[in-house]
Write a protein that holds these residues in place. Sequence first.
Motif, PDB file in Angstrom:
ATOM      1  N   LYS A   1     -95.858 -66.328 -76.362  1.00  0.00           N
ATOM      2  CA  LYS A   1     -94.708 -65.447 -76.275  1.00  0.00           C
ATOM      3  C   LYS A   1     -93.424 -66.245 -76.488  1.00  0.00           C
ATOM      4  O   LYS A   1     -93.417 -67.479 -76.332  1.00  0.00           O
ATOM      5  CB  LYS A   1     -94.657 -64.731 -74.930  1.00  0.00           C
ATOM      6  CG  LYS A   1     -94.454 -65.663 -73.751  1.00  0.00           C
ATOM      7  CD  LYS A   1     -94.428 -64.913 -72.414  1.00  0.00           C
ATOM      8  CE  LYS A   1     -93.088 -64.281 -72.163  1.00  0.00           C
ATOM      9  NZ  LYS A   1     -92.958 -63.775 -70.768  1.00  0.00           N
TER      10      LYS A   1
ATOM     11  N   THR B   1     -94.109 -59.578 -69.552  1.00  0.00           N
ATOM     12  CA  THR B   1     -95.475 -59.885 -69.980  1.00  0.00           C
ATOM     13  C   THR B   1     -96.429 -58.881 -69.367  1.00  0.00           C
ATOM     14  O   THR B   1     -96.338 -58.551 -68.196  1.00  0.00           O
ATOM     15  CB  THR B   1     -95.873 -61.308 -69.561  1.00  0.00           C
ATOM     16  OG1 THR B   1     -95.033 -62.236 -70.227  1.00  0.00           O
ATOM     17  CG2 THR B   1     -97.322 -61.587 -69.937  1.00  0.00           C
TER      18      THR B   1
ATOM     19  N   PHE C   1     -94.387 -61.266 -78.679  1.00  0.00           N
ATOM     20  CA  PHE C   1     -95.689 -61.734 -78.237  1.00  0.00           C
ATOM     21  C   PHE C   1     -96.685 -61.748 -79.397  1.00  0.00           C
ATOM     22  O   PHE C   1     -96.571 -60.969 -80.340  1.00  0.00           O
ATOM     23  CB  PHE C   1     -96.281 -60.796 -77.166  1.00  0.00           C
ATOM     24  CG  PHE C   1     -95.395 -60.564 -75.995  1.00  0.00           C
ATOM     25  CD1 PHE C   1     -94.373 -59.619 -76.042  1.00  0.00           C
ATOM     26  CD2 PHE C   1     -95.577 -61.274 -74.820  1.00  0.00           C
ATOM     27  CE1 PHE C   1     -93.554 -59.396 -74.957  1.00  0.00           C
ATOM     28  CE2 PHE C   1     -94.769 -61.057 -73.724  1.00  0.00           C
ATOM     29  CZ  PHE C   1     -93.759 -60.117 -73.789  1.00  0.00           C
TER      30      PHE C   1
END
Lengths: 113, 120
Positions: free
Chosen positions: A49, B108, A34
């Motif tokens: 990402k 994420t 990322f």
Amino acid sequence: GNSVTQMEGPVTLSEEAFLTINCTYTATGYPSLFWYVQYPGEGLQLLLKATKADDKGSNKGFEATYRKETTSFHLEKGSVQVSDSAVYFCALSDPAGGFKTIFGAGTRLFVKA
Amino acid sequence: GAVVSQHPSRVICKSGTSVKIECRSLDFQATTMFWYRQFPKQSLMLMATSNEGSKATYEQGVEKDKFLINHASLTLSTLTVTSAHPEDSSFYICSARGLSGTSGGTDTQYFGPGTRLTVL
């Protein structure tokens, strides 16, 4: 253990210059990589990402390619703007590590008009 | 995209008092949240991993009795800095891990805007 190393700053560029911020990593598993950006006084925002080798992440003119052979994820932008001035963090998240995100030290970018 | 909020954004307190910081995932359920501390011009240091319905997992060197974490629901985690001292002054940032099947995926993290704590 997992780690992320990114180039030290600050980096100072003129508007419309080309930007590269180097990032290399070490990981025991198969991490996702990322780039996060932090504007003054704010929290982190995900910039882009990549989840596997040879993937290219891109957003807002920034891009980075997941290079497994060189364990790198360098951030690039062809023409920076004053509004890009911020701190950029390279990071990895490794499923083998419980999805903890490991951050690099951050690189401060100043763009002059 | 996923939104995480923190409250308060800024707090000033006297030495010896306790301060609670809230972290909320506004439009998704977060089974896992993370708490970070950031010193000026430095990177983020992971303090603990907060899992809904269970005890938090603290990183080495972080005092769990000083930094109390509670993750009582799928949208809320709290960090309480107990008996705060000037050395606890810092920028505290939470993040929530994305869910499987969402655009961000489970790898994420979505970050809150941070809370600046100043202990006098």
